[in-house]
Write an enzyme that holds these catalytic residues in place. Structure first.
Site, PDB file in Angstrom:
ATOM      1  N   THR A  16     -33.432   1.457  40.000  1.00  0.00           N
ATOM      2  CA  THR A  16     -34.433   2.525  39.843  1.00  0.00           C
ATOM      3  C   THR A  16     -35.701   2.015  39.177  1.00  0.00           C
ATOM      4  O   THR A  16     -36.818   2.419  39.518  1.00  0.00           O
ATOM      5  CB  THR A  16     -33.811   3.671  39.007  1.00  0.00           C
ATOM      6  N   SER A  61     -28.102  -0.927  42.308  1.00  0.00           N
ATOM      7  CA  SER A  61     -27.079  -1.750  41.653  1.00  0.00           C
ATOM      8  C   SER A  61     -25.675  -1.506  42.188  1.00  0.00           C
ATOM      9  O   SER A  61     -24.798  -2.348  42.023  1.00  0.00           O
ATOM     10  CB  SER A  61     -27.130  -1.575  40.143  1.00  0.00           C
ATOM     11  N   THR A  94     -29.135   0.956  36.585  1.00  0.00           N
ATOM     12  CA  THR A  94     -28.280   1.320  35.454  1.00  0.00           C
ATOM     13  C   THR A  94     -26.857   1.684  35.865  1.00  0.00           C
ATOM     14  O   THR A  94     -25.964   1.693  35.028  1.00  0.00           O
ATOM     15  CB  THR A  94     -28.889   2.509  34.682  1.00  0.00           C
ATOM     16  N   ASP A  95     -26.660   1.979  37.157  1.00  0.00           N
ATOM     17  CA  ASP A  95     -25.334   2.470  37.564  1.00  0.00           C
ATOM     18  C   ASP A  95     -24.220   1.465  37.282  1.00  0.00           C
ATOM     19  O   ASP A  95     -23.081   1.869  37.016  1.00  0.00           O
ATOM     20  CB  ASP A  95     -25.326   2.809  39.067  1.00  0.00           C
TER      21      ASP A  95
END
Ligand code: ASP
Length: 255
Positions: A16, A61, A94-95
């Site tokens: 993101t 990710s 971030t996932d």
């Protein structure tokens, strides 16, 4: 302390944080290069830190693979062998940051800190967290405070150990927490203020044949739920070499 003259290697993986608007989809897609990302934070140049930028991947990710992570580990090790680098920053979605940071923490040798960061808000939204997170990550990696810390995650100015950090909210900008442990410290006033002693790390021996072979082994993960009758446990049979059962409470399953 001045960070002037320090060097940080930055590996950009997408996520993101690296997105731009996509008129075709009406959403956002990872499109920014590492140079474009860091160029969007003019305050970085005032630090006097030399940035060695590597465009490693440009994906969401969830699409990173274990091979990507092994290649990232190898690329970081090669950079540290070839160059004088004070710290490393990995910029990604971030996932899966808690998974990638933990994976790298098990493999990363030596005392050079590796700081993972990303952003919860994409750059097209008001108040994106990308510039502050990149700025804090570079400070954390450039300074002496996190030597021997292995891999850490820096988001929202908090520093979390790779072994404890969790993405504990889907959308909240303070999504990253370390349940039961708390953050290692805070990035503020251009330094890291440590709240705790650095945790003990377990580092696996260098790339062994066993590790390479382990990549070809398939392991299923089953999360037990209320009303689970065990039917799903038959599905991996014959397709996987192993099964991890994430049971309830302290390892309890329905009778
Ligand atoms: N979908 C994004 C990812 O690549 C989410 C994020 O970066 O926060 O993980």
């Amino acid at each position: 302390m001045s960070l002037n003259g320090r060097t940080v290697a930055v590996f950009a993986l997408g996520g993101t944080i690296a997105t731009t608007a996509s008129p075709a989809t009406g959403g956002v897609v990872p499109a920014l290069s590492g140079k474009e990302l860091l160029g969007g934070v003019p305050q970085l140049s005032a630090l006097g830190v030399t940035l060695r930028i590597h465009d490693f991947r440009r994906v969401a990710s969830a699409s990173l693979t274990l091979s990507d992570l092994d290649a990232l580990h190898a690329a970081i090790a090669a950079e540290l062998d070839a160059e004088t680098v004070d710290g490393v920053v990995v910029v990604q979605g971030t996932d899966t940051i808690e998974e990638t940071a933990f994976h790298l923490d098990l493999l990363h040798q030596g005392d050079t800190p590796v700081v993972f960061t990303g952003a919860m808000r994409n750059p097209t939204l008001p108040g994106p967290d990308e510039p502050a997170n990149l700025y804090a990550a570079v400070i954390a990696a450039a300074g002496p405070w996190l030597r021997d810390a292995g891999c850490v995650v820096v988001l929202g100015d908090e520093v979390h150990a790779a072994r404890t950090v969790q993405k504990s909210h889907t959308l909240d900008t303070s999504a990253f927490t370390s349940p039961g442990a708390g953050p290692l410290g805070l990035v503020a006033d251009r330094k890291v203020r440590l709240h705790q002693r650095l945790p003990h790390r377990t580092v696996l021996p260098g790339n062994t044949e066993a590790q390479t072979n382990a990549r070809t082994v398939r392991v299923a993960l089953h999360t037990v739920t209320v009303g689970d009758d065990g039917t799903v446990l038959d599905l991996p049979d014959g397709r996987c070499e192993g099964l991890v059962v994430a049971a309830l409470g302290g390892g309890h399953v329905p009778e």
